[in-house]
Design a protein around this motif. Structure first.
Motif, mmCIF file in Angstrom:
data_model
loop_
_atom_site.group_PDB
_atom_site.id
_atom_site.type_symbol
_atom_site.label_atom_id
_atom_site.label_comp_id
_atom_site.label_asym_id
_atom_site.label_seq_id
_atom_site.Cartn_x
_atom_site.Cartn_y
_atom_site.Cartn_z
ATOM 1 N N PRO A 104 0.846 -1.200 0.000
ATOM 2 C CA PRO A 104 0.000 0.000 0.000
ATOM 3 C C PRO A 104 0.876 1.243 0.000
ATOM 4 N N ALA A 105 0.459 2.255 -0.734
ATOM 5 C CA ALA A 105 1.259 3.476 -0.888
ATOM 6 C C ALA A 105 1.157 4.326 0.376
ATOM 7 N N GLU A 106 1.871 3.892 1.391
ATOM 8 C CA GLU A 106 1.856 4.572 2.690
ATOM 9 C C GLU A 106 3.297 4.818 3.132
ATOM 10 N N PRO A 107 3.965 5.803 2.536
ATOM 11 C CA PRO A 107 5.379 6.042 2.861
ATOM 12 C C PRO A 107 5.650 6.247 4.343
ATOM 13 N N GLU A 108 4.713 6.868 5.060
ATOM 14 C CA GLU A 108 4.939 7.069 6.493
ATOM 15 C C GLU A 108 4.966 5.732 7.233
ATOM 16 N N ARG A 109 4.111 4.791 6.829
ATOM 17 C CA ARG A 109 4.133 3.451 7.428
ATOM 18 C C ARG A 109 5.451 2.752 7.094
ATOM 19 N N TRP A 110 5.883 2.843 5.841
ATOM 20 C CA TRP A 110 7.151 2.221 5.457
ATOM 21 C C TRP A 110 8.284 2.727 6.346
ATOM 22 N N ALA A 111 8.362 4.047 6.486
ATOM 23 C CA ALA A 111 9.469 4.641 7.241
ATOM 24 C C ALA A 111 9.389 4.276 8.720
ATOM 25 N N ALA A 112 8.189 4.302 9.278
ATOM 26 C CA ALA A 112 8.044 3.973 10.704
ATOM 27 C C ALA A 112 8.401 2.514 10.967
ATOM 28 N N ALA A 113 7.957 1.622 10.078
ATOM 29 C CA ALA A 113 8.299 0.207 10.228
ATOM 30 C C ALA A 113 9.798 -0.003 10.063
ATOM 31 N N ALA A 114 10.394 0.692 9.092
ATOM 32 C CA ALA A 114 11.840 0.563 8.873
ATOM 33 C C ALA A 114 12.611 1.042 10.094
ATOM 34 N N ASP A 115 12.177 2.147 10.689
ATOM 35 C CA ASP A 115 12.876 2.677 11.866
ATOM 36 C C ASP A 115 12.927 1.644 12.986
ATOM 37 N N LEU A 116 11.795 1.005 13.276
ATOM 38 C CA LEU A 116 11.741 0.031 14.361
ATOM 39 C C LEU A 116 12.473 -1.260 14.002
ATOM 40 N N LEU A 117 12.295 -1.718 12.767
ATOM 41 C CA LEU A 117 12.961 -2.949 12.364
ATOM 42 C C LEU A 117 14.477 -2.780 12.375
ATOM 43 N N GLU A 118 14.934 -1.581 12.020
ATOM 44 C CA GLU A 118 16.374 -1.326 12.044
ATOM 45 C C GLU A 118 16.938 -1.361 13.460
ATOM 46 N N VAL A 119 16.168 -0.937 14.435
ATOM 47 C CA VAL A 119 16.645 -1.003 15.822
ATOM 48 C C VAL A 119 16.971 -2.449 16.180
ATOM 49 N N ALA A 120 16.062 -3.371 15.844
ATOM 50 C CA ALA A 120 16.305 -4.786 16.128
ATOM 51 C C ALA A 120 17.465 -5.320 15.310
ATOM 52 N N ALA A 121 17.523 -4.942 14.039
ATOM 53 C CA ALA A 121 18.592 -5.449 13.172
ATOM 54 C C ALA A 121 19.959 -4.991 13.656
ATOM 55 N N ARG A 122 20.067 -3.740 14.068
ATOM 56 C CA ARG A 122 21.355 -3.232 14.553
ATOM 57 C C ARG A 122 21.745 -3.887 15.877
ATOM 58 N N ALA A 123 20.761 -4.331 16.651
ATOM 59 C CA ALA A 123 21.042 -4.956 17.947
ATOM 60 C C ALA A 123 21.386 -6.437 17.819
ATOM 61 N N ALA A 124 21.159 -7.033 16.660
ATOM 62 C CA ALA A 124 21.353 -8.474 16.505
ATOM 63 C C ALA A 124 22.816 -8.850 16.722
ATOM 64 N N VAL A 125 23.052 -9.774 17.615
ATOM 65 C CA VAL A 125 24.394 -10.298 17.856
ATOM 66 C C VAL A 125 24.661 -11.364 16.795
ATOM 67 N N THR A 126 25.714 -11.165 16.008
ATOM 68 C CA THR A 126 25.951 -12.039 14.855
ATOM 69 C C THR A 126 27.127 -13.003 15.061
ATOM 70 N N ASP A 127 27.566 -13.179 16.302
ATOM 71 C CA ASP A 127 28.639 -14.138 16.562
ATOM 72 C C ASP A 127 28.237 -15.510 16.018
ATOM 73 N N GLY A 128 29.090 -16.097 15.181
ATOM 74 C CA GLY A 128 28.814 -17.409 14.628
ATOM 75 C C GLY A 128 27.724 -17.428 13.578
ATOM 76 N N ARG A 129 27.283 -16.273 13.113
ATOM 77 C CA ARG A 129 26.175 -16.182 12.149
ATOM 78 C C ARG A 129 26.670 -15.428 10.923
ATOM 79 N N ALA A 130 27.269 -16.155 10.007
ATOM 80 C CA ALA A 130 27.983 -15.525 8.901
ATOM 81 C C ALA A 130 27.071 -14.759 7.949
#
Length: 284
Positions: A104-130
């Motif tokens: 759906p053409a909802e750029p504000e939803r895209w950006a808000a979801a990306a902001d939150l998903l990025e917080v989790a992605a940046r926090a992911a510990v990648t030891d042993g996860r190539a």
């Protein structure tokens, strides 16, 4: 720390956003434009490109469920057709075009979801996860849909790396994992050819599972097999929960609400059933 079921619920919402890169026509066109004609060339080049111009052996190990011969047909040949940098550009361009076509053409939803998903992605510990580490190390895109897709990709590879660790812990190899899944849920007609295993290799994996008491004389799963499968899935959920501790419970709830309509829209290009195990689109 979120509960393990919460990690699975969120995976079911962000995985479709990542998976457009495998199934959407826009993604296929982008890979072909980079010189990667044929589905599997685009798949192996696009997914392996964060690792660099790697040969077949590490990709066989990290992708886990593909027959070595199938991987060797693609790698290292794909790097003669497109560099890893070109494959990465095609992967991102195709994914963004695919998402733009179906969401759906909802750029504000895209950006808000990306902001939150990025917080989790940046926090992911990648030891042993190539795979997740390699994707996490890529430059952060600027455009909201690109950010959304990239964060979803880091998190799905983080979960996938953990799933493989859980299978290895259970002493299950790639072909055996597929045979066990077929016994539990069906799907050999899709799983076997899509992962490149011969009948002999498939049957040998089944015999090994039977020798452990996991399959009966009719190749049906035993209670022990069901217990092992449940333990692997539970272990996967536990290993996938860590990144979500970076979000407060209210933010995880908000993220789920933001992602739900996006996941439903992206799901239209994903076949069901699928090798990823993502459930079909919601009907309500």
């Amino acid at each position: 720390m979120p509960d393990d079921a919460g990690a699975r619920d969120l995976w079911q919402l962000y995985e479709p956003l990542h998976a457009v890169t495998y199934f959407a026509p826009e993604a296929r066109a982008a890979f072909e434009g980079a010189g990667l004609r044929g589905f599997w060339r685009g798949y192996f080049a696009g997914r392996a490109a964060p690792l660099g111009a790697v040969p077949a052996a590490p990709v066989t190990a990290l992708f886990f469920s593909f027959a070595p011969a199938m991987v060797a047909r693609a790698l290292p040949d794909v790097w003669q057709r497109a560099s890893p940098e070109q494959a990465l550009a095609a992967r991102l361009d195709g994914a963004v075009a695919a998402l733009r076509a179906v969401l759906p053409a909802e750029p504000e939803r895209w950006a808000a979801a990306a902001d939150l998903l990025e917080v989790a992605a940046r926090a992911a510990v990648t030891d042993g996860r190539a795979l997740s580490a390699a994707n996490a190390a890529l430059p952060r895109p600027a455009e909201p849909l690109a950010r959304l897709w990239h964060a979803a990709t880091v998190l799905r590879e983080h979960r996938g790396d953990g799933h493989i660790a859980a299978l290895v812990h259970a002493e299950v190899n790639g072909c055996q994992a597929l045979v066990l899944r077929d016994a539990l849920h069906g799907g050999r007609e899709q799983l076997q050819p899509n992962r490149g295993w011969t009948d002999a290799e498939w049957d040998a994996a089944g015999k090994e599972l039977a020798s452990r008491g996991w399959l009966d004389d009719d190749s049906r799963p035993t209670a022990e097999a069901r217990a092992v499968h449940r333990a692997v899935e539970d272990h996967t959920d536990r290993l996938a929960a860590q990144p979500w501790s970076a979000l407060a419970p209210a933010d995880r709830t908000r993220l789920a609400g933001l992602l739900a309509p996006l996941a439903d829209a992206a799901a239209v290009v994903i076949p069901y059933p699928n090798p990823m195990g993502v459930p079909g689109p919601r009907t309500t």
